[in-house]
Design an enzyme around this catalytic site. Structure first.
Site, mmCIF file in Angstrom:
data_model
loop_
_atom_site.group_PDB
_atom_site.id
_atom_site.type_symbol
_atom_site.label_atom_id
_atom_site.label_comp_id
_atom_site.label_asym_id
_atom_site.label_seq_id
_atom_site.Cartn_x
_atom_site.Cartn_y
_atom_site.Cartn_z
ATOM 1 N N GLY A 59 0.842 -1.198 0.000
ATOM 2 C CA GLY A 59 0.000 0.000 0.000
ATOM 3 C C GLY A 59 0.871 1.239 0.000
ATOM 4 O O GLY A 59 2.061 1.167 0.325
ATOM 5 N N GLN A 107 2.892 9.899 1.748
ATOM 6 C CA GLN A 107 4.250 9.347 1.763
ATOM 7 C C GLN A 107 5.111 9.834 0.606
ATOM 8 O O GLN A 107 6.332 9.752 0.665
ATOM 9 C CB GLN A 107 4.187 7.810 1.729
ATOM 10 C CG GLN A 107 3.628 7.220 3.003
ATOM 11 C CD GLN A 107 3.463 5.730 2.890
ATOM 12 O OE1 GLN A 107 2.499 5.244 2.314
ATOM 13 N NE2 GLN A 107 4.425 4.976 3.421
ATOM 14 N N CYS A 110 6.127 -0.339 7.443
ATOM 15 C CA CYS A 110 5.773 0.863 6.693
ATOM 16 C C CYS A 110 6.967 1.274 5.837
ATOM 17 O O CYS A 110 8.095 1.294 6.329
ATOM 18 C CB CYS A 110 5.397 1.989 7.656
ATOM 19 S SG CYS A 110 4.917 3.510 6.819
ATOM 20 N N LEU A 111 6.694 1.609 4.585
ATOM 21 C CA LEU A 111 7.771 2.049 3.688
ATOM 22 C C LEU A 111 8.420 3.339 4.200
ATOM 23 O O LEU A 111 9.560 3.627 3.853
ATOM 24 C CB LEU A 111 7.236 2.246 2.271
ATOM 25 C CG LEU A 111 6.748 0.964 1.570
ATOM 26 C CD1 LEU A 111 6.054 1.303 0.258
ATOM 27 C CD2 LEU A 111 7.897 -0.016 1.343
ATOM 28 N N HIS A 163 -4.190 1.475 7.764
ATOM 29 C CA HIS A 163 -2.809 1.992 7.853
ATOM 30 C C HIS A 163 -2.637 3.175 6.887
ATOM 31 O O HIS A 163 -2.091 4.214 7.260
ATOM 32 C CB HIS A 163 -1.849 0.836 7.531
ATOM 33 C CG HIS A 163 -0.405 1.197 7.418
ATOM 34 N ND1 HIS A 163 0.556 0.742 8.296
ATOM 35 C CD2 HIS A 163 0.267 1.951 6.513
ATOM 36 C CE1 HIS A 163 1.740 1.213 7.944
ATOM 37 N NE2 HIS A 163 1.597 1.952 6.853
ATOM 38 N N GLU A 164 -3.136 3.014 5.652
ATOM 39 C CA GLU A 164 -3.004 4.092 4.654
ATOM 40 C C GLU A 164 -3.854 5.307 5.043
ATOM 41 O O GLU A 164 -3.432 6.455 4.852
ATOM 42 C CB GLU A 164 -3.411 3.611 3.257
ATOM 43 C CG GLU A 164 -2.691 2.393 2.717
ATOM 44 C CD GLU A 164 -1.205 2.410 2.898
ATOM 45 O OE1 GLU A 164 -0.611 3.491 3.005
ATOM 46 O OE2 GLU A 164 -0.613 1.318 2.961
ATOM 47 N N HIS A 211 -2.094 7.465 7.403
ATOM 48 C CA HIS A 211 -1.116 8.359 6.753
ATOM 49 C C HIS A 211 -1.783 9.670 6.330
ATOM 50 O O HIS A 211 -1.198 10.744 6.450
ATOM 51 C CB HIS A 211 -0.498 7.705 5.520
ATOM 52 C CG HIS A 211 0.637 6.763 5.796
ATOM 53 N ND1 HIS A 211 1.798 7.150 6.420
ATOM 54 C CD2 HIS A 211 0.791 5.448 5.500
ATOM 55 C CE1 HIS A 211 2.623 6.106 6.506
ATOM 56 N NE2 HIS A 211 2.028 5.053 5.952
HETATM 57 O O1 GNR Z 1 4.077 -2.677 2.604
HETATM 58 C C1 GNR Z 1 3.430 -2.533 3.632
HETATM 59 N N1 GNR Z 1 3.123 -3.617 4.391
HETATM 60 C C2 GNR Z 1 2.252 -3.591 5.468
HETATM 61 C C3 GNR Z 1 2.219 -4.701 6.297
HETATM 62 C C4 GNR Z 1 1.354 -4.743 7.365
HETATM 63 C C5 GNR Z 1 0.518 -3.676 7.607
HETATM 64 C C6 GNR Z 1 0.548 -2.554 6.801
HETATM 65 C C7 GNR Z 1 1.410 -2.515 5.718
HETATM 66 S S1 GNR Z 1 1.425 -1.122 4.685
HETATM 67 C C8 GNR Z 1 3.054 -1.167 4.083
HETATM 68 C C9 GNR Z 1 3.258 -0.129 3.004
HETATM 69 C C10 GNR Z 1 3.107 1.239 3.609
HETATM 70 O O2 GNR Z 1 3.906 1.772 4.318
HETATM 71 N N2 GNR Z 1 1.993 1.854 3.360
HETATM 72 O O3 GNR Z 1 1.763 3.071 3.916
HETATM 73 NI NI NI Z 2 2.917 3.146 5.727
#
Ligand code: GNR
Ligand code: NI
Length: 180
Positions: free
Chosen positions: A46, A51, A91-92, A133-134, A137
Protein backbone atom coordinates in the site's frame (compact mmCIF):
# COMPACT_ATOMS: atom_id res chain seq x y z
CA UNK A 1 5.66 6.50 -15.36
CA UNK A 2 7.76 7.99 -12.62
CA UNK A 3 9.07 6.49 -9.43
CA UNK A 4 8.46 8.89 -6.57
CA UNK A 5 10.57 9.51 -3.46
CA UNK A 6 9.08 8.12 -0.25
CA UNK A 7 9.41 10.32 2.84
CA UNK A 8 10.86 8.61 5.89
CA UNK A 9 10.17 8.96 9.59
CA UNK A 10 10.75 11.33 11.38
CA UNK A 11 10.24 13.67 8.38
CA UNK A 12 7.73 16.29 9.63
CA UNK A 13 5.98 16.32 6.23
CA UNK A 14 4.57 12.88 7.13
CA UNK A 15 2.52 14.72 9.78
CA UNK A 16 0.55 16.76 7.23
CA UNK A 17 -3.23 16.20 7.18
CA UNK A 18 -4.30 15.55 3.56
CA UNK A 19 -7.00 17.59 1.80
CA UNK A 20 -9.98 16.03 -0.03
CA UNK A 21 -9.58 15.53 -3.79
CA UNK A 22 -12.03 17.84 -5.56
CA UNK A 23 -11.52 16.66 -9.12
CA UNK A 24 -10.55 13.26 -10.47
CA UNK A 25 -8.73 14.23 -13.66
CA UNK A 26 -5.90 12.93 -15.85
CA UNK A 27 -3.27 14.49 -13.58
CA UNK A 28 -4.69 12.56 -10.62
CA UNK A 29 -4.78 9.33 -12.66
CA UNK A 30 -1.12 9.92 -13.55
CA UNK A 31 -0.33 10.36 -9.85
CA UNK A 32 -2.17 7.08 -9.08
CA UNK A 33 -0.06 5.26 -11.71
CA UNK A 34 3.17 6.78 -10.36
CA UNK A 35 2.20 5.80 -6.81
CA UNK A 36 1.47 2.22 -7.94
CA UNK A 37 4.82 2.02 -9.72
CA UNK A 38 6.54 3.36 -6.59
CA UNK A 39 4.67 0.90 -4.35
CA UNK A 40 5.49 -2.13 -6.53
CA UNK A 41 9.14 -1.09 -6.90
CA UNK A 42 9.40 -0.83 -3.10
CA UNK A 43 7.72 -4.23 -2.51
CA UNK A 44 4.92 -2.52 -0.57
CA UNK A 45 1.27 -3.57 -0.37
CA UNK A 46 0.00 0.00 0.00
CA UNK A 47 1.02 3.63 -0.38
CA UNK A 48 -0.65 6.85 0.72
CA UNK A 49 -0.15 10.13 -1.19
CA UNK A 50 1.23 11.67 2.03
CA UNK A 51 4.25 9.35 1.76
CA UNK A 52 5.22 10.88 -1.59
CA UNK A 53 4.68 14.40 -0.24
CA UNK A 54 1.32 14.94 -1.97
CA UNK A 55 -1.21 15.97 0.63
CA UNK A 56 -4.40 14.74 -1.05
CA UNK A 57 -6.79 12.08 0.22
CA UNK A 58 -5.63 9.30 -2.07
CA UNK A 59 -4.16 5.86 -1.49
CA UNK A 60 -3.24 2.82 -3.56
CA UNK A 61 -2.90 -0.80 -2.55
CA UNK A 62 -2.47 -4.33 -3.78
CA UNK A 63 -2.51 -7.15 -1.24
CA UNK A 64 -2.79 -9.92 -3.87
CA UNK A 65 -0.16 -12.69 -4.03
CA UNK A 66 0.91 -11.91 -7.59
CA UNK A 67 0.65 -8.14 -7.18
CA UNK A 68 -1.82 -8.01 -10.05
CA UNK A 69 -4.80 -6.35 -8.35
CA UNK A 70 -4.08 -2.64 -8.03
CA UNK A 71 -6.70 -0.61 -6.20
CA UNK A 72 -6.96 3.17 -5.80
CA UNK A 73 -9.15 4.83 -3.18
CA UNK A 74 -9.90 8.53 -3.41
CA UNK A 75 -11.47 10.40 -0.46
CA UNK A 76 -11.92 7.11 1.45
CA UNK A 77 -14.26 6.90 4.44
CA UNK A 78 -14.75 3.98 6.80
CA UNK A 79 -18.50 3.55 7.24
CA UNK A 80 -18.47 0.42 9.42
CA UNK A 81 -16.01 -1.49 11.60
CA UNK A 82 -16.26 -4.97 13.15
CA UNK A 83 -14.02 -6.87 15.55
CA UNK A 84 -10.42 -6.26 16.41
CA UNK A 85 -7.28 -8.00 15.20
CA UNK A 86 -3.55 -7.63 15.82
CA UNK A 87 -1.12 -7.61 12.89
CA UNK A 88 2.61 -7.15 12.66
CA UNK A 89 2.84 -4.01 10.55
CA UNK A 90 5.62 -2.40 8.61
CA UNK A 91 5.77 0.86 6.69
CA UNK A 92 7.77 2.05 3.69
CA UNK A 93 8.26 5.32 5.60
CA UNK A 94 9.68 3.43 8.62
CA UNK A 95 12.01 0.97 6.84
CA UNK A 96 13.08 -2.21 8.61
CA UNK A 97 10.78 -1.76 11.61
CA UNK A 98 7.90 -4.17 12.34
CA UNK A 99 5.59 -4.28 15.33
CA UNK A 100 2.11 -5.32 16.40
CA UNK A 101 -0.82 -2.96 15.93
CA UNK A 102 -4.50 -3.48 16.81
CA UNK A 103 -7.06 -2.50 14.21
CA UNK A 104 -10.58 -3.41 13.08
CA UNK A 105 -10.67 -6.88 11.49
CA UNK A 106 -13.44 -5.97 9.05
CA UNK A 107 -14.41 -2.62 7.60
CA UNK A 108 -16.74 -1.19 4.98
CA UNK A 109 -15.14 1.63 3.00
CA UNK A 110 -16.70 4.21 0.72
CA UNK A 111 -14.45 5.97 -1.81
CA UNK A 112 -14.19 7.27 -5.35
CA UNK A 113 -12.48 5.17 -8.01
CA UNK A 114 -10.01 6.42 -10.66
CA UNK A 115 -12.93 7.65 -12.78
CA UNK A 116 -14.43 9.62 -9.91
CA UNK A 117 -17.24 7.10 -9.43
CA UNK A 118 -18.31 6.29 -5.85
CA UNK A 119 -18.02 2.66 -4.73
CA UNK A 120 -18.03 0.67 -1.50
CA UNK A 121 -15.98 -2.36 -0.52
CA UNK A 122 -16.08 -4.78 2.38
CA UNK A 123 -12.56 -5.53 3.44
CA UNK A 124 -11.15 -7.95 5.99
CA UNK A 125 -7.82 -9.20 7.24
CA UNK A 126 -4.72 -7.77 5.58
CA UNK A 127 -6.73 -5.64 3.13
CA UNK A 128 -8.69 -4.06 5.99
CA UNK A 129 -5.50 -3.49 8.00
CA UNK A 130 -3.73 -1.97 5.03
CA UNK A 131 -6.59 0.44 4.25
CA UNK A 132 -6.62 1.60 7.89
CA UNK A 133 -2.81 1.99 7.85
CA UNK A 134 -3.00 4.09 4.65
CA UNK A 135 -5.90 6.18 5.96
CA UNK A 136 -3.84 6.95 9.06
CA UNK A 137 -1.12 8.36 6.75
CA UNK A 138 -3.72 10.78 5.34
CA UNK A 139 -4.24 12.04 8.92
CA UNK A 140 -0.51 12.46 9.45
CA UNK A 141 -0.40 9.36 11.60
CA UNK A 142 2.13 6.48 11.51
CA UNK A 143 1.93 2.95 12.95
CA UNK A 144 4.77 3.79 15.34
CA UNK A 145 2.38 6.26 17.04
CA UNK A 146 0.59 3.22 18.52
CA UNK A 147 3.84 2.04 20.18
CA UNK A 148 5.33 3.31 23.43
CA UNK A 149 7.31 6.57 23.52
CA UNK A 150 10.40 4.52 24.40
CA UNK A 151 10.05 2.26 21.33
CA UNK A 152 9.38 5.27 19.11
CA UNK A 153 12.49 7.03 20.39
CA UNK A 154 14.61 3.93 19.69
CA UNK A 155 13.13 3.64 16.20
CA UNK A 156 13.80 7.32 15.47
CA UNK A 157 17.44 6.97 16.56
CA UNK A 158 17.96 3.76 14.58
CA UNK A 159 16.52 5.28 11.39
CA UNK A 160 18.60 8.44 11.77
CA UNK A 161 21.71 6.29 12.17
CA UNK A 162 20.78 4.01 9.21
CA UNK A 163 20.20 7.07 7.05
CA UNK A 164 23.62 8.52 7.91
CA UNK A 165 25.27 5.18 7.09
CA UNK A 166 23.47 5.08 3.73
CA UNK A 167 24.57 8.65 3.14
CA UNK A 168 21.23 9.53 1.64
CA UNK A 169 20.22 12.41 3.83
CA UNK A 170 17.69 14.02 1.51
CA UNK A 171 17.64 17.72 0.87
CA UNK A 172 14.01 18.80 0.51
CA UNK A 173 13.10 20.61 -2.71
CA UNK A 174 16.41 21.44 -4.38
CA UNK A 175 15.80 24.50 -6.52
CA UNK A 176 18.00 23.31 -9.40
CA UNK A 177 20.95 25.40 -8.28
CA UNK A 178 24.09 23.25 -8.39
CA UNK A 179 25.64 22.61 -4.97
CA UNK A 180 29.15 24.08 -4.72
O1 GNR B 1 4.08 -2.68 2.60
C1 GNR B 1 3.43 -2.53 3.63
N1 GNR B 1 3.12 -3.62 4.39
C2 GNR B 1 2.25 -3.59 5.47
C3 GNR B 1 2.22 -4.70 6.30
C4 GNR B 1 1.35 -4.74 7.37
C5 GNR B 1 0.52 -3.68 7.61
C6 GNR B 1 0.55 -2.55 6.80
C7 GNR B 1 1.41 -2.51 5.72
S1 GNR B 1 1.42 -1.12 4.68
C8 GNR B 1 3.05 -1.17 4.08
C9 GNR B 1 3.26 -0.13 3.00
C10 GNR B 1 3.11 1.24 3.61
O2 GNR B 1 3.91 1.77 4.32
N2 GNR B 1 1.99 1.85 3.36
O3 GNR B 1 1.76 3.07 3.92
NI1 NI C 1 2.92 3.15 5.73
Amino acid sequence: MTRLTILEYPDPRLRTVAQPVDEVDDALRQLIDDMLETMYASQGIGLAATQVNVHKRLLVLDVSEDQGQPLALINPEIVAREEVCTTQEGCLSVPGIFDDVERAQRIRVRALDRHGEPFEIDAEGLLAVCIQHEMDHLEGKLFVDYLSELKRQRIRKKLEKDRKLRGTERVPERSGVPAI
